[in-house]
Write a protein that holds these residues in place. Sequence first.
Motif, PDB file in Angstrom:
ATOM      1  N   TYR A 111      -6.195   0.962  -2.152  1.00  0.00           N
ATOM      2  CA  TYR A 111      -4.812   1.152  -2.600  1.00  0.00           C
ATOM      3  C   TYR A 111      -3.845   1.175  -1.420  1.00  0.00           C
ATOM      4  O   TYR A 111      -2.733   0.636  -1.506  1.00  0.00           O
ATOM      5  CB  TYR A 111      -4.691   2.429  -3.421  1.00  0.00           C
ATOM      6  CG  TYR A 111      -5.441   2.359  -4.733  1.00  0.00           C
ATOM      7  CD1 TYR A 111      -4.993   1.538  -5.761  1.00  0.00           C
ATOM      8  CD2 TYR A 111      -6.604   3.092  -4.936  1.00  0.00           C
ATOM      9  CE1 TYR A 111      -5.682   1.458  -6.968  1.00  0.00           C
ATOM     10  CE2 TYR A 111      -7.301   3.021  -6.136  1.00  0.00           C
ATOM     11  CZ  TYR A 111      -6.837   2.200  -7.150  1.00  0.00           C
ATOM     12  OH  TYR A 111      -7.528   2.115  -8.325  1.00  0.00           O
ATOM     13  N   ALA A 112      -4.238   1.795  -0.330  1.00  0.00           N
ATOM     14  CA  ALA A 112      -3.384   1.780   0.863  1.00  0.00           C
ATOM     15  C   ALA A 112      -3.168   0.351   1.346  1.00  0.00           C
ATOM     16  O   ALA A 112      -2.049  -0.044   1.697  1.00  0.00           O
ATOM     17  CB  ALA A 112      -4.003   2.639   1.964  1.00  0.00           C
ATOM     18  N   GLY A 157       3.984   0.144   2.585  1.00  0.00           N
ATOM     19  CA  GLY A 157       3.069   1.047   3.271  1.00  0.00           C
ATOM     20  C   GLY A 157       3.684   2.376   3.651  1.00  0.00           C
ATOM     21  O   GLY A 157       2.980   3.391   3.740  1.00  0.00           O
ATOM     22  N   ASP A 158       5.002   2.400   3.842  1.00  0.00           N
ATOM     23  CA  ASP A 158       5.652   3.654   4.244  1.00  0.00           C
ATOM     24  C   ASP A 158       5.751   4.652   3.096  1.00  0.00           C
ATOM     25  O   ASP A 158       6.141   5.804   3.303  1.00  0.00           O
ATOM     26  CB  ASP A 158       7.038   3.393   4.827  1.00  0.00           C
ATOM     27  CG  ASP A 158       7.971   2.647   3.877  1.00  0.00           C
ATOM     28  OD1 ASP A 158       7.519   2.239   2.782  1.00  0.00           O
ATOM     29  OD2 ASP A 158       9.145   2.457   4.231  1.00  0.00           O
ATOM     30  N   ALA A 159       5.367   4.251   1.881  1.00  0.00           N
ATOM     31  CA  ALA A 159       5.391   5.174   0.745  1.00  0.00           C
ATOM     32  C   ALA A 159       4.130   6.029   0.669  1.00  0.00           C
ATOM     33  O   ALA A 159       4.093   7.016  -0.062  1.00  0.00           O
ATOM     34  CB  ALA A 159       5.544   4.394  -0.565  1.00  0.00           C
ATOM     35  N   GLU A 178      -3.452  -6.528  13.108  1.00  0.00           N
ATOM     36  CA  GLU A 178      -3.097  -7.023  14.439  1.00  0.00           C
ATOM     37  C   GLU A 178      -2.910  -8.540  14.438  1.00  0.00           C
ATOM     38  O   GLU A 178      -2.137  -9.081  15.241  1.00  0.00           O
ATOM     39  CB  GLU A 178      -4.180  -6.625  15.443  1.00  0.00           C
ATOM     40  CG  GLU A 178      -3.943  -7.085  16.873  1.00  0.00           C
ATOM     41  CD  GLU A 178      -2.796  -6.364  17.565  1.00  0.00           C
ATOM     42  OE1 GLU A 178      -2.306  -6.884  18.600  1.00  0.00           O
ATOM     43  OE2 GLU A 178      -2.385  -5.283  17.079  1.00  0.00           O
ATOM     44  N   ARG A 179      -3.587  -9.239  13.550  1.00  0.00           N
ATOM     45  CA  ARG A 179      -3.512 -10.700  13.498  1.00  0.00           C
ATOM     46  C   ARG A 179      -2.403 -11.201  12.572  1.00  0.00           C
ATOM     47  O   ARG A 179      -2.279 -12.401  12.353  1.00  0.00           O
ATOM     48  CB  ARG A 179      -4.865 -11.284  13.049  1.00  0.00           C
ATOM     49  CG  ARG A 179      -6.015 -10.878  13.959  1.00  0.00           C
ATOM     50  CD  ARG A 179      -5.764 -11.285  15.401  1.00  0.00           C
ATOM     51  NE  ARG A 179      -6.736 -10.710  16.337  1.00  0.00           N
ATOM     52  CZ  ARG A 179      -6.451 -10.378  17.582  1.00  0.00           C
ATOM     53  NH1 ARG A 179      -5.228 -10.567  18.068  1.00  0.00           N
ATOM     54  NH2 ARG A 179      -7.394  -9.868  18.367  1.00  0.00           N
ATOM     55  N   LEU A 180      -1.607 -10.260  12.030  1.00  0.00           N
ATOM     56  CA  LEU A 180      -0.500 -10.629  11.147  1.00  0.00           C
ATOM     57  C   LEU A 180       0.799 -10.127  11.771  1.00  0.00           C
ATOM     58  O   LEU A 180       1.067  -8.927  11.800  1.00  0.00           O
ATOM     59  CB  LEU A 180      -0.695 -10.013   9.760  1.00  0.00           C
ATOM     60  CG  LEU A 180      -1.974 -10.393   9.016  1.00  0.00           C
ATOM     61  CD1 LEU A 180      -2.088  -9.612   7.714  1.00  0.00           C
ATOM     62  CD2 LEU A 180      -2.035 -11.892   8.738  1.00  0.00           C
ATOM     63  N   SER A 181       1.602 -11.032  12.268  1.00  0.00           N
ATOM     64  CA  SER A 181       2.826 -10.668  12.983  1.00  0.00           C
ATOM     65  C   SER A 181       3.748  -9.839  12.101  1.00  0.00           C
ATOM     66  O   SER A 181       4.082 -10.231  10.975  1.00  0.00           O
ATOM     67  CB  SER A 181       3.555 -11.933  13.444  1.00  0.00           C
ATOM     68  OG  SER A 181       4.763 -11.618  14.099  1.00  0.00           O
ATOM     69  N   GLY A 182       4.142  -8.657  12.607  1.00  0.00           N
ATOM     70  CA  GLY A 182       5.077  -7.798  11.900  1.00  0.00           C
ATOM     71  C   GLY A 182       4.440  -6.851  10.906  1.00  0.00           C
ATOM     72  O   GLY A 182       5.137  -6.064  10.269  1.00  0.00           O
ATOM     73  N   VAL A 183       3.108  -6.895  10.770  1.00  0.00           N
ATOM     74  CA  VAL A 183       2.414  -6.045   9.803  1.00  0.00           C
ATOM     75  C   VAL A 183       1.644  -4.966  10.557  1.00  0.00           C
ATOM     76  O   VAL A 183       0.871  -5.259  11.475  1.00  0.00           O
ATOM     77  CB  VAL A 183       1.435  -6.856   8.929  1.00  0.00           C
ATOM     78  CG1 VAL A 183       0.712  -5.943   7.936  1.00  0.00           C
ATOM     79  CG2 VAL A 183       2.185  -7.963   8.193  1.00  0.00           C
ATOM     80  N   SER A 184       1.856  -3.707  10.188  1.00  0.00           N
ATOM     81  CA  SER A 184       1.128  -2.594  10.786  1.00  0.00           C
ATOM     82  C   SER A 184       1.180  -1.426   9.820  1.00  0.00           C
ATOM     83  O   SER A 184       1.928  -1.446   8.837  1.00  0.00           O
ATOM     84  CB  SER A 184       1.719  -2.191  12.147  1.00  0.00           C
ATOM     85  OG  SER A 184       3.057  -1.736  11.989  1.00  0.00           O
ATOM     86  N   PHE A 185       0.404  -0.392  10.135  1.00  0.00           N
ATOM     87  CA  PHE A 185       0.322   0.755   9.240  1.00  0.00           C
ATOM     88  C   PHE A 185       0.274   2.027  10.072  1.00  0.00           C
ATOM     89  O   PHE A 185      -0.585   2.189  10.934  1.00  0.00           O
ATOM     90  CB  PHE A 185      -0.925   0.635   8.362  1.00  0.00           C
ATOM     91  CG  PHE A 185      -1.142   1.789   7.431  1.00  0.00           C
ATOM     92  CD1 PHE A 185      -0.106   2.270   6.650  1.00  0.00           C
ATOM     93  CD2 PHE A 185      -2.385   2.390   7.330  1.00  0.00           C
ATOM     94  CE1 PHE A 185      -0.294   3.337   5.772  1.00  0.00           C
ATOM     95  CE2 PHE A 185      -2.592   3.450   6.464  1.00  0.00           C
ATOM     96  CZ  PHE A 185      -1.554   3.924   5.684  1.00  0.00           C
ATOM     97  N   ASP A 186       1.223   2.932   9.812  1.00  0.00           N
ATOM     98  CA  ASP A 186       1.307   4.204  10.514  1.00  0.00           C
ATOM     99  C   ASP A 186       0.524   5.262   9.724  1.00  0.00           C
ATOM    100  O   ASP A 186       1.008   5.803   8.739  1.00  0.00           O
ATOM    101  CB  ASP A 186       2.778   4.610  10.654  1.00  0.00           C
ATOM    102  CG  ASP A 186       2.962   5.892  11.454  1.00  0.00           C
ATOM    103  OD1 ASP A 186       1.975   6.369  12.055  1.00  0.00           O
ATOM    104  OD2 ASP A 186       4.091   6.416  11.468  1.00  0.00           O
TER     105      ASP A 186
END
Length: 404
Positions: A86-87, A96-98, A117-125
């Motif tokens: 789900y995350a 993802g920020d929700a 890391e292989r997707l530009s602009g995609v990350s998860f805090d």
Amino acid sequence: MDETGDAESLTRRDYLAGSGVLLGTSIIAGCSSNSGEPPSTGTSSAGGTGTSMPTDDGSYTASLSPVGEIEFNSVPENVFTMYNQYADMLVSLNHGDAINSMFVPDMAGPSMNHYYERLSGVSFDWEDLPNPYDNFSKEFFYSLGSDVHFLDPAWAITQENWDVNDIKEITNNVGPFFGNFYSGTHGEPQEPYSQNYQYYTLWELFGRVATVFQERERYEQLKTVHDELINTIQTNLPPKEERPTAVRVTLGDGQFWTYHLNRLGFWLADTRPLAANDAFGDETWDGLWGSVGYEAMLEADPDVILHLWGMTPRYDMGNVRENLASHSVGQELSAVKNDRVYAHGMRYHGPIMNLFQIEMTAKQLYPDIFGEWPTYESGDHYPEIPSDEQLFDRDRVAGIIVEG
């Protein structure tokens, strides 16, 4: 379960309404809920999209078994997740920020970011997210105040001190449940949820989550990428007799925790499309997984060993290979001799991880067809693969997620 707290004074967020609750661990070795397979009841395919158009007041509904139809007055902004598919779905939909919680964040968070890391602009805090499994209490649910809980109530009532009344209380005072756990293995939920329980594929489940966030367009675009990847794989597979034998295992103390490759359920959404010959395919275990010793593994002698959780911080693949090679029986395994013991991903994976893990598995099982799997060292990000050897377009996926 601690049932104290301000249950009567806390109410659900005014802008979001939920309805439709129906009456009717080991983290690495196998994780929770050791339900048997195959089920004796349930519907094998759910179908449909669970979608409705917003009404004049902006409300809309989404549906999912076993919770039924849920009404939303606005897109959720504060979301409980348990299992990590789900995350990953929320990150895929650019929400993802929700996320306010997730299962074993110190394992899953870095692992997810290895792919992102292989997707530009995609990350998860993920660093400050609590693990619900550490405090699965109603008090914890009240403290989060989630707009929606991506959690199967049929699974929740298997936990200590939880029953259907607790599900109703949290639904009424905090927010609705919206989850389906037993599609993971087509296991059977207990009463009162076993009647007419429906099973979904990973991407069907993702579609219904997308409806909750009013992100059908993003979902459809990502599903097209997935469908094209599956078509690429399946149109190039060799005949069954020419496919390798393989196992998906986790190496423990003197034994292998074993998992099937090709059975039903979305936990296998990254191995089933590759249709390798499962070295333990005829085995039926009393639960989601089994275990075998070194002698049984040598008797099966698979061509390829996929080490589940091998790309997470919980395992060092250098140590895994060294332990196998230094064992008097392990060193005789064909996969060890031929350097075909590979780090594999997570069982609890969502759509982005599914794309990468299908590509990974294709290269590990069929290097002559889909290209060699690059060298991978524990702690590394997902390996960089030359664009002409990629099985799906990273820029295309990143653009869908970031730009819509």
